[in-house]
Design a protein around this motif. Sequence first.
Motif, PDB file in Angstrom:
ATOM      1  N   ARG A 186       1.546  19.518  15.114  1.00  0.00           N
ATOM      2  CA  ARG A 186       0.908  20.152  16.040  1.00  0.00           C
ATOM      3  C   ARG A 186       1.045  21.711  16.189  1.00  0.00           C
ATOM      4  NH1 ARG A 186      -0.459  16.455  21.186  1.00  0.00           N
ATOM      5  NH2 ARG A 186      -2.027  18.222  21.350  1.00  0.00           N
TER       6      ARG A 186
ATOM      7  N   TYR B 181       4.610  15.760  18.425  1.00  0.00           N
ATOM      8  CA  TYR B 181       4.083  16.695  17.608  1.00  0.00           C
ATOM      9  C   TYR B 181       3.491  16.376  16.312  1.00  0.00           C
ATOM     10  CZ  TYR B 181       7.798  19.668  19.889  1.00  0.00           C
ATOM     11  OH  TYR B 181       8.529  20.344  20.927  1.00  0.00           O
TER      12      TYR B 181
ATOM     13  N   THR C 299      -0.030  14.883  14.395  1.00  0.00           N
ATOM     14  CA  THR C 299      -1.389  14.697  14.292  1.00  0.00           C
ATOM     15  C   THR C 299      -1.604  13.658  13.503  1.00  0.00           C
ATOM     16  OG1 THR C 299      -1.682  16.056  11.894  1.00  0.00           O
ATOM     17  CG2 THR C 299      -1.417  17.281  13.784  1.00  0.00           C
TER      18      THR C 299
ATOM     19  N   ARG D 265      -1.745  26.641  23.729  1.00  0.00           N
ATOM     20  CA  ARG D 265      -1.808  25.048  23.076  1.00  0.00           C
ATOM     21  C   ARG D 265      -3.555  25.055  23.346  1.00  0.00           C
ATOM     22  NH1 ARG D 265      -2.111  19.923  24.760  1.00  0.00           N
ATOM     23  NH2 ARG D 265      -0.869  20.428  26.566  1.00  0.00           N
TER      24      ARG D 265
ATOM     25  N   PRO E 290      -3.681  21.344  15.024  1.00  0.00           N
ATOM     26  CA  PRO E 290      -3.248  21.210  16.565  1.00  0.00           C
ATOM     27  C   PRO E 290      -2.583  20.046  16.962  1.00  0.00           C
ATOM     28  CG  PRO E 290      -5.766  21.440  16.388  1.00  0.00           C
ATOM     29  CD  PRO E 290      -5.070  21.257  15.007  1.00  0.00           C
TER      30      PRO E 290
ATOM     31  N   GLU F  57      -6.134  25.019  20.001  1.00  0.00           N
ATOM     32  CA  GLU F  57      -6.779  23.701  19.685  1.00  0.00           C
ATOM     33  C   GLU F  57      -8.193  23.915  19.606  1.00  0.00           C
ATOM     34  OE1 GLU F  57      -5.083  20.779  22.382  1.00  0.00           O
ATOM     35  OE2 GLU F  57      -3.198  20.444  21.114  1.00  0.00           O
TER      36      GLU F  57
END
Length: 453
Positions: free
Chosen positions: A126, A118, A120, A331, A453, A335
């Motif tokens: 994320r 999870y 970044t 997702r 993201p 992103e």
Amino acid sequence: MRRAALRLCTLSKGLLAPSRGLTQESQNPENVFHIREGKHDIFTYTCESRCVCVRDKLREIVGASTNWRDHVKAMEERKLLHSFLAKSQKGLPPRTMKDSYIEVFLPLGSQPELREKYLTVQNTVRFGRILEDLDSLGVLICYMHNKIHSAKMSPLSIVTALVDKIDMCKKNLSPEQDIKFSGHVSWVGKTSMEVKMHMFQLHGNDFSPVLDATFVMVARDSENKGPAFVNPLILESPEEEELFQQGELNKGRRVAFSSTSLLKMAPTAEERTTIHEMFLNTLDPKTISFRSRVLPANSVWMENSKLKSLDICHPQERNIFNRIFGGFLMRKAYELGWATACNFGGSRPFIVAVDDIMFQKPVEVGSLLFLSAQVCFTQGNYIQVRVHSEVASLQDKEHMTTNVFHFTFMSEKEVPLVFPRTYGESMLYLDGQRHFKSMSAPVTLKRNYVVEP
């Protein structure tokens, strides 16, 4: 409320990627779930207590196989479940909102090994992973509502039809603090259900709200070929009646929004005036010609705000019905949308709202997934991004639209205006403006609140 809690477990090898390790825990002392690592680092059952990943729980409910090579056999076995399908909704026992209520814990703080899935590079969470978890949770909630105690497997195939709205709250989202999800069925039609979900994060000793989400799920038959009836809903309090009424209003709003779509009806008089004024602002005063166009200061042509991507849909990203997992699609779209907003605004944006994600067509395993993101409206620090999703098979070059995603981002600084050049782009601009205006309420930027993201 009587609660059945769900906890996010670690899948340290990243296997069964769409699950992200959701696990269910019951308050029944005879069915208390514990975590124990088994072969291949996937959690296994113990003799009296068990730990079950939510994706494993969903596979158990529908009888799906964990091995891709067995998926055809598993789907053949589901044909035998047709006899459990109700002939009408009247033949199904009514359920309460309590029956489907679930809590899920994502232990980012207490299980650091889970955190990397999870995380970044900026040490934030994320949001694309959160979308995957919400999608899995929404499906499980609906299976809890429609549980058949006399059947080992459910004859229903429950899939996500629509992400109606996700609204972000003004709270921190740290990768080092535990997260809690909760949700339940809030409205029921004959074959569809609305699910309300909430997300919280631990701050000190309390969980603070992070987001509110509304999904619409539909029930299909055991082969996922036609609609199936769902259990009716009993309302037990004025609060539940209000939730149900809100579901009715949401349904009416969606119908009204669809009926006035720019694909069906001309823009309103106010919208036509907006587009004409934008057109006049781009005419070159030196030439006095409709063909000579110039950009106003601090502006960008809409056509120059695009980013595209291509993915191959591998079996790893399949759902329990051996189509591509809807959370994976969300997702990837998010992103790309985030990258588009970041590239356009020149700083890291954060998500404010997600709305009106319609799953128009399932995506088959092996398809080529084409995503195209475009900034279609801006105002102040806000960036409205539209992501168009289409697929093509390896054998057939024909492209089919599967989804259109709408994301509202906020940048750390004021962003340029976006100007359409063609009539088609003008319609995209107006559609983006409509989605922006449908946002519940503008938010105040906090520098320590970033979801990426």
